[in-house]
Motif scaffolding. Structure first.
Motif, PDB file in Angstrom:
ATOM      1  N   VAL A 111       9.847 -17.244  -5.086  1.00 20.07           N
ATOM      2  CA  VAL A 111       8.559 -17.818  -5.491  1.00 20.07           C
ATOM      3  C   VAL A 111       7.673 -16.744  -6.112  1.00 20.07           C
ATOM      4  O   VAL A 111       7.019 -16.975  -7.142  1.00 20.07           O
ATOM      5  N   ALA A 112       7.645 -15.575  -5.510  1.00 28.33           N
ATOM      6  CA  ALA A 112       6.835 -14.485  -6.061  1.00 28.33           C
ATOM      7  C   ALA A 112       7.336 -14.081  -7.436  1.00 28.33           C
ATOM      8  O   ALA A 112       6.533 -13.799  -8.350  1.00 28.33           O
ATOM      9  N   GLY A 119       4.190  -7.199  -4.715  1.00 30.37           N
ATOM     10  CA  GLY A 119       4.837  -7.053  -3.428  1.00 30.37           C
ATOM     11  C   GLY A 119       3.935  -7.350  -2.250  1.00 30.37           C
ATOM     12  O   GLY A 119       4.394  -7.848  -1.214  1.00 30.37           O
ATOM     13  N   ARG A 120       2.652  -7.040  -2.383  1.00 25.67           N
ATOM     14  CA  ARG A 120       1.732  -7.294  -1.267  1.00 25.67           C
ATOM     15  C   ARG A 120       1.708  -8.779  -0.896  1.00 25.67           C
ATOM     16  O   ARG A 120       1.640  -9.135   0.276  1.00 25.67           O
ATOM     17  N   ALA A 121       1.780  -9.638  -1.907  1.00 25.52           N
ATOM     18  CA  ALA A 121       1.803 -11.075  -1.639  1.00 25.52           C
ATOM     19  C   ALA A 121       3.082 -11.476  -0.917  1.00 25.52           C
ATOM     20  O   ALA A 121       3.085 -12.371  -0.065  1.00 25.52           O
ATOM     21  N   THR A 425       3.068  -1.772  -2.414  1.00 29.67           N
ATOM     22  CA  THR A 425       2.547  -1.108  -3.615  1.00 29.67           C
ATOM     23  C   THR A 425       3.265  -1.541  -4.891  1.00 29.67           C
ATOM     24  O   THR A 425       2.930  -1.070  -5.981  1.00 29.67           O
ATOM     25  N   VAL A 426       4.258  -2.436  -4.786  1.00 27.93           N
ATOM     26  CA  VAL A 426       5.023  -2.868  -5.959  1.00 27.93           C
ATOM     27  C   VAL A 426       4.185  -3.859  -6.770  1.00 27.93           C
ATOM     28  O   VAL A 426       3.783  -4.909  -6.252  1.00 27.93           O
ATOM     29  N   PRO A 427       3.907  -3.580  -8.042  1.00 32.55           N
ATOM     30  CA  PRO A 427       3.040  -4.469  -8.822  1.00 32.55           C
ATOM     31  C   PRO A 427       3.706  -5.758  -9.265  1.00 32.55           C
ATOM     32  O   PRO A 427       3.034  -6.753  -9.518  1.00 32.55           O
TER      33      PRO A 427
END
Length: 442
Positions: A111-112, A119-121, A425-427
C-alpha cells in the motif's frame, strides 16, 4: 464501545505512542518478513502462484519480491503473504497464536508503495496492524481456537491487514472501524485435518489481501456492522471476547522471530537437542531420537522420512532432526531436498506431563539413545504460548542474508539492509522495494 471500535482505537494509539525502540523493532520485522518472502520464492507453491497470476492476465504497477514482473495491489499482497509464511519462518506472537508478520508487513509495504509513502508511514502501519491482529488473538483465546479447528491467523489476519492499510490511507476512527468491520465480515479459516498443501498458506494471502481491500472500500464510504466481534464472532468461535489486555507496551514488542523454518511444535524439540549438545553429549552420533509432545500437538507433525515436498518436510520431525544434525536447522533449503543418508531413527510420542501446560506453554521432551548405549533426556518448555526461544537482532540480520543468498560484506546488500533497518528515514518505500527486487532479480 464495540470490540471493533476498541481495536481501531488501540491500533491508532499503538502507532502514535510507540517509542524509538518499538519503531526500530518494527523495521527489523519488515526486514525479517521480506527475507522470508524471498526464501519462499523458491518454494514449490511460488511456481503455482506465478502460473496462476500469469493465467489471470492481470498486470499492475507494483514490483514484488514474491513474483517476477509487475502486478496489481491485491496480487502483490496476496503473493507476499503466502510466501512469507510458506516456510513457517515468519515472526509470531506466541500468546495470541497468530503470525502477524505474514499478513501485516506485505499489506503495509504494498500500500505504501502504491501510495508513494515514506518509511515512517510503514512503521506506523506495521505497529498498528500488529496491535490489532494480536489483540484480537488474545481476546478470543487464539491458542484455544486450534482445538476447535480454527487457524487464528486466518480468522483475524484481515483485521491486522486492514488496520495497517487504514493507517497508510489516513482513515479516521469511523472509517477505520468500518474497514475492520468489512474485514471481520469474512473472517474464517479452518485448520487442515490431513494435508496442508497450498490451502493452508493461501489463507494467509487471502486474509492480507482482503484486509487491504476492506480499507480501500472504507475509504470510499463502504460500511459494515460494528458488532461483528461481539455477538456473531462469539457464536461462531464458541467464545466471547475477553476484556482488553493491558496497554503496557505495544504487542509488537512481544512478538518473536523464529529460529527454525519448521512446524512450531518441533521448535522446543530442537532446543532440547541444543541443550543436550551443550552438556557435552555426543548427540550427533545418536542411534535413536524420540520426541515426546503434548497430545494436542501431535496432529501437526509427522515422523515421515519421505515427505511429499517442502510443506510436508517442515512438519516432519525426521527432517527437523536431520537439519539440526547437519547444522542446517535454520536453512530453508535443507527442507527442499531429499533426506540425507545416515539420519537415525526418529520417533514421535506423547508426553502426558506436558499436556497441562497447554495452551500457554508448548513443550517437548527428547530422549536420545547414544552410540555407547547410554540414554539422555531433556525437556524444554516454551516461555509462553509456544515460542521455545527467539533470536536477537543481529541473528535476524544474518537470517535475512541467508534467506536472500547474500554474502556478509557484500556492499550492495549491506547498504540495502541498513536502509531497511533505518526505515523511519526512508523517503520512498517504493524505491526500497524496487531495489530489493533488482537485487533479487525479480
Amino acid at each position: 464501545m464495540s470490540v471493533l471500535e476498541e481495536l481501531a482505537l488501540r491500533g491508532r494509539r499503538g502507532a502514535e505512542e510507540a517509542d524509538a525502540g518499538t519503531r526500530s523493532s518494527a523495521a527489523l520485522h519488515v526486514l525479517d518478513t521480506l527475507g522470508c518472502v524471498a526464501a519462499g520464492a523458491s518454494h514449490p507453491v511460488a511456481a503455482q502462484l506465478a502460473r496462476f497470476a500469469a493465467d489471470t492476465g492481470a498486470s499492475g504497477e507494483l514490483r514484488t519480491p514474491a513474483l517476477a514482473g509487475r502486478h496489481g495491489l491485491r496480487t502483490a499482497v496476496w503473493a507476499e503473504a503466502v510466501l512469507g509464511h510458506a516456510d513457517e519462518y515468519d515472526a509470531l506472537h506466541p500468546a495470541a497464536a497468530v503470525v502477524p508478520a505474514a499478513v501485516v508487513v506485505p499489506a503495509a509495504l504494498a500500500v505504501a508503495d502504491r501510495e508513494g509513502l515514506p518509511g515512517r508511514a510503514v512503521v506506523d502501519a506495521v505497529i498498528a496492524g500488529y496491535e490489532v491482529v494480536v489483540e484480537a488473538g488474545l481476546r478470543f483465546g487464539g491458542p484455544r481456537l486450534y482445538g476447535s479447528a480454527w487457524w487464528p491467523t486466518a480468522v483475524f489476519g484481515a483485521l491486522g491487514s486492514a488496520a495497517a492499510a487504514a493507517s497508510l490511507l489516513r482513515l479516521g476512527h469511523e472509517e477505520t472501524t468500518a474497514a475492520l468491520g468489512l474485514a471481520a465480515a469474512g473472517l474464517g479459516g479452518l485448520l487442515s485435518a490431513d494435508e496442508l498443501g497450498a490451502g493452508h498458506y493461501l489463507l494467509a494471502g487471502r486474509a492480507a489481501a482482503d484486509g487491504v481491500e476492506a480499507a480501500q472500500l472504507a475509504r470510499v464510504g463502504a460500511t459494515a456492522s460494528r458488532t461483528l466481534l461481539d455477538g456473531p464472532a462469539a457464536a461462531a468461535l464458541g467464545t466471547g471476547a475477553a476484556p482488553a489486555s493491558a496497554e503496557t507496551e505495544p504487542h509488537l514488542n512481544n512478538c518473536v522471530f523464529k529460529g527454525y523454518p519448521c512446524a512450531r511444535p518441533l521448535h522446543a524439540a530442537l532446543d532440547a537437542l541444543e541443550a543436550l549438545a551443550a552438556r557435552g553429549l555426543p548427540v550427533a552420533s545418536a542411534r535413536r531420537i524420540e520426541i515426546l509432545l503434548p497430545k494436542a500437538l501431535l496432529r501437526f507433525v509427522t515422523a515421515d522420512r519421505a515427505p511429499a515436498g517442502p510443506t510436508e518436510a517442515a512438519a516432519s520431525a525426521v527432517f527437523a532432526v536431520a537439519a539440526w544434525l547437519h547444522g542446517a536447522a535454520a536453512d530453508v533449503r535443507f527442507f527442499r531436498g531429499a533426506l540425507p543418508r545416515g539420519v537415525p531413527e526418529v520417533a514421535l510420542g506423547h508426553a502426558p506431563g506436558l499436556d497441562a501446560h497447554l495452551p500457554d506453554r508448548w513443550g517437548a521432551r527428547v530422549i536420545v539413545d547414544l552410540a555407547d548405549g547410554q540414554r539422555a533426556e531433556q525437556e524444554v518448555l516454551s516461555g509462553g504460548g509456544g515460542a521455545a526461544r527467539t533470536v536477537p537482532g543481529d541473528a535476524v540480520t544474518a537470517k535475512f542474508r541467508r534467506n536472500v543468498g547474500a554474502r556478509e560484506g557484500d556492499g550492495r546488500w549491506e547498504q540495502w539492509i541498513e536502509r531497511c533497518l533505518s526505515l523511519d528515514t526512508v523517503p520512498d518505500v517504493g524505491d526500497l522495494r524496487h531495489t530489493l527486487c533488482r537485487l533479487l532479480r525479480r
